[in-house]
Design a protein around this motif. Sequence first.
Motif, mmCIF file in Angstrom:
data_model
loop_
_atom_site.group_PDB
_atom_site.id
_atom_site.type_symbol
_atom_site.label_atom_id
_atom_site.label_comp_id
_atom_site.label_asym_id
_atom_site.label_seq_id
_atom_site.Cartn_x
_atom_site.Cartn_y
_atom_site.Cartn_z
ATOM 1 N N GLY A 1 0.848 -1.191 0.000
ATOM 2 C CA GLY A 1 0.000 0.000 0.000
ATOM 3 C C GLY A 1 0.884 1.241 0.000
ATOM 4 O O GLY A 1 1.193 1.815 -1.035
ATOM 5 N N LYS A 2 1.370 1.615 1.166
ATOM 6 C CA LYS A 2 2.258 2.765 1.285
ATOM 7 C C LYS A 2 3.659 2.390 0.773
ATOM 8 O O LYS A 2 4.127 1.283 0.989
ATOM 9 N N GLU B 1 4.115 -0.252 8.383
ATOM 10 C CA GLU B 1 4.943 0.372 9.414
ATOM 11 C C GLU B 1 4.010 1.010 10.435
ATOM 12 O O GLU B 1 2.867 1.326 10.119
ATOM 13 N N PRO B 2 4.496 1.202 11.678
ATOM 14 C CA PRO B 2 3.608 1.690 12.729
ATOM 15 C C PRO B 2 3.410 3.201 12.679
ATOM 16 O O PRO B 2 3.838 3.942 13.558
ATOM 17 N N THR B 3 2.790 3.667 11.602
ATOM 18 C CA THR B 3 2.444 5.089 11.481
ATOM 19 C C THR B 3 0.986 5.148 11.065
ATOM 20 O O THR B 3 0.444 4.163 10.546
ATOM 21 N N LEU B 4 0.354 6.311 11.267
ATOM 22 C CA LEU B 4 -1.042 6.442 10.853
ATOM 23 C C LEU B 4 -1.182 6.224 9.356
ATOM 24 O O LEU B 4 -2.135 5.593 8.892
ATOM 25 N N SER B 5 -0.186 6.744 8.593
ATOM 26 C CA SER B 5 -0.227 6.553 7.142
ATOM 27 C C SER B 5 -0.124 5.072 6.800
ATOM 28 O O SER B 5 -0.851 4.561 5.946
ATOM 29 N N HIS C 1 -3.420 3.360 7.619
ATOM 30 C CA HIS C 1 -4.444 3.768 6.655
ATOM 31 C C HIS C 1 -4.266 3.003 5.340
ATOM 32 O O HIS C 1 -5.219 2.467 4.773
ATOM 33 N N ASP C 2 -3.019 2.934 4.860
ATOM 34 C CA ASP C 2 -2.749 2.289 3.576
ATOM 35 C C ASP C 2 -2.855 0.774 3.676
ATOM 36 O O ASP C 2 -3.253 0.102 2.727
ATOM 37 N N ASP D 1 9.329 -0.962 16.407
ATOM 38 C CA ASP D 1 9.697 -0.263 17.641
ATOM 39 C C ASP D 1 9.745 1.260 17.475
ATOM 40 O O ASP D 1 9.991 1.975 18.438
ATOM 41 N N LEU D 2 9.497 1.767 16.245
ATOM 42 C CA LEU D 2 9.471 3.228 16.072
ATOM 43 C C LEU D 2 8.289 3.834 16.820
ATOM 44 O O LEU D 2 8.357 4.962 17.299
ATOM 45 N N ASN D 3 7.189 3.096 16.904
ATOM 46 C CA ASN D 3 6.041 3.546 17.676
ATOM 47 C C ASN D 3 5.287 2.306 18.168
ATOM 48 O O ASN D 3 4.344 1.838 17.530
ATOM 49 N N MET E 1 1.486 2.311 18.307
ATOM 50 C CA MET E 1 0.844 2.200 16.996
ATOM 51 C C MET E 1 0.921 0.756 16.497
ATOM 52 O O MET E 1 -0.032 0.249 15.904
ATOM 53 N N TYR F 1 13.437 -1.529 13.797
ATOM 54 C CA TYR F 1 14.171 -0.526 13.040
ATOM 55 C C TYR F 1 15.642 -0.725 13.321
ATOM 56 O O TYR F 1 16.055 -0.863 14.466
ATOM 57 N N GLU G 1 -3.450 5.817 -2.393
ATOM 58 C CA GLU G 1 -3.171 5.829 -0.960
ATOM 59 C C GLU G 1 -3.006 7.275 -0.488
ATOM 60 O O GLU G 1 -1.896 7.719 -0.185
ATOM 61 N N ASN H 1 -2.652 10.321 1.839
ATOM 62 C CA ASN H 1 -2.286 10.453 3.252
ATOM 63 C C ASN H 1 -2.233 11.894 3.748
ATOM 64 O O ASN H 1 -2.084 12.126 4.944
ATOM 65 N N ILE I 1 -4.311 12.956 6.732
ATOM 66 C CA ILE I 1 -3.923 12.513 8.079
ATOM 67 C C ILE I 1 -3.209 13.646 8.818
ATOM 68 O O ILE I 1 -3.373 13.823 10.020
ATOM 69 N N ARG J 1 14.508 11.418 15.289
ATOM 70 C CA ARG J 1 13.553 10.517 15.946
ATOM 71 C C ARG J 1 12.240 11.250 16.280
ATOM 72 O O ARG J 1 11.158 10.712 16.093
ATOM 73 N N TYR K 1 5.468 12.075 12.888
ATOM 74 C CA TYR K 1 4.903 11.557 11.641
ATOM 75 C C TYR K 1 4.021 10.341 11.924
ATOM 76 O O TYR K 1 2.908 10.229 11.405
ATOM 77 N N SER K 2 4.537 9.450 12.777
ATOM 78 C CA SER K 2 3.792 8.208 13.027
ATOM 79 C C SER K 2 2.441 8.514 13.676
ATOM 80 O O SER K 2 1.489 7.774 13.513
ATOM 81 N N ARG K 3 2.373 9.640 14.439
ATOM 82 C CA ARG K 3 1.104 10.007 15.084
ATOM 83 C C ARG K 3 0.228 10.888 14.190
ATOM 84 O O ARG K 3 -0.839 11.324 14.591
#
Lengths: 293, 285
Positions: A9-10, A198-202, A205-206, A229-231, A234, A255, B41, B43, B46, B247, B253-255
């Motif tokens: 996806g992403k 990956e543990p991001t909102l994007s 979503h994807d 482990d980046l988030n 998430m 990571y 996709e 984004n 977001i 970091r 970004y992840s949030r």
Amino acid sequence: MKELVVISGKGGTGKTSLVASFSTLAERKVLADCDVDAADLWLILEPRILRRKPFSGSKKAEIIEEKCTACGRCEEVCRFEAIRGTGPPEDRVYRVDPIGCEGCGVCFYICPEKAIDFQERINGEWFISETRNGPLVHAKLGIAEENSGKLVTLVRKEAKHLAEERGLDLVIIDGSPGIGCPVIASVTGADLALVVTEPTLSGQHDLERVTKLTAHFGIPTVVCINKYDLNPQMSAVIEGWAREVGLKVVGRVRYDPAVTKAQIMRASLVEYTGGKIAEEVRSLWRHIVYELG
Amino acid sequence: MKIAVASGKGGTGKTTVATNLASVMAEEGQKLVYIDCDVEEPNGHIFLKPAIRRRIPAGIPIPQVDTEKCTGCGLCGQICQYSAIVVINKRVLTFPQLCNGCGGCSLICPVGAIKEVPRQIGVVEVGTADGMDFVQGFLAIGEVRATPLIKKVKGSAPPGEGISIVDAPPGTSCPVIESVKGADFVVLVTEPTPFGLNDLKLAVGMIRELSIPFGVVINRSNVGDEEVKRYCQTEGIKILLEIPEDRQVAEAYSRGELAINALPEYRSRFRQLFKSVERNFKGKG
């Protein structure tokens, strides 16, 4: 023979890096790089090309100036704004913009003077190669070309053919980002899709959109969370979601800057390092082998 | 001025660059529209969290055959380059998913048996976010062709003279070209790795083919090697901005948070990026 397709996806979640590691770990397989738009697997596998062939996926229109009477009918019927007349009415010149032309051929059929040439064009190349980790079928779509879906289908077909010829059991397909034409061409009929997220909102979503796509086509699908482990929160959210919709998370990979270093050394991660991340990738591969049955 | 943000490789930070750049400029009072053309996709929403005011179903015209009138002559099947309409034993079959809406079949049918009807392939959403206009599209799951939807997304942007920022999909093929077409300047986002460099070269080839002025943003500039910089120097390509890996930015970004909100010093970086784009655009234009 089975087909495993790796998608995401992403973009940039780590598909190709994982496929490179799988190429080291898997036995008796053919590799197929179906990200024909931005093929990168060859950078790690350093292929020796055995065969290269031109790919022709579409036709393009071209106006033959000597025959054209500047009636303007072609401009009227073209829905892609690819034909334009310039100059004063008494001396108008019509041209086809090769980038805008979608190869529908309507102008060619409609032109009363038969002043339009409509020919197959070479819009890419594909290769059968030998690498240290087994045979690789890959391709290069020409710049600003369309029909990546057709080229993906061709690469898959040739990879399967090669596997049959050599009596190999598995084709590993490196897919492209998104959910459109090339992705659909790379997943339809595959035995298993691994979605790398990956543990991001994007990423989440994807992941949701691309797993809807594999469900739509009835492809058994499993998930791997890369850089988990980046988030960690998430990652937990994604795992919870996966459980709810009945998707198996078959791997978590941390990571680690070693991923980039391996790439620079033109090595797969498991060739480059024996660290914890390599153990996670090996475990992921064992789970995939199990899922493939 | 139309600025498109693109990259050969996915995940290099297109959306990060596009959303932060847009936000910084909107804060400065620029009239601006954010156009998310990554319809497979998308984004941008977001990070910009737009309030959507309108949802417009987007479709393309596909053939509907009147079997009473059809003589089974087969001309429609001959003109169609996409196998979206075929004639077998004088019977017409259509495959709507494959149709790209060129209209050839209805045009060529000698007995007027083909009518065009719209078929939905996605949705366009129009709204506002923090002082900017916002447009995005969602391709429906299972749809093959993103390009017609991207056209509709671009066509749904409000009229006017302001600045538009287009977030393009990754790659170098038709959806990307449709997204960057008509831009005054393209920002190519890459990362300093072998994959990043390879895909940057492909993207540069594409943008040169389109003859649009462009520059490069190197994201995660402190990881990887020096090859991307060397390539840009050799090719005379302007490096507009380097964003080191951080970091805190990655976590923001992840949030789904903008970098300029997580780390205020990024504000001046993106302001500089805009100035740099303006300067390079004027220099070449």
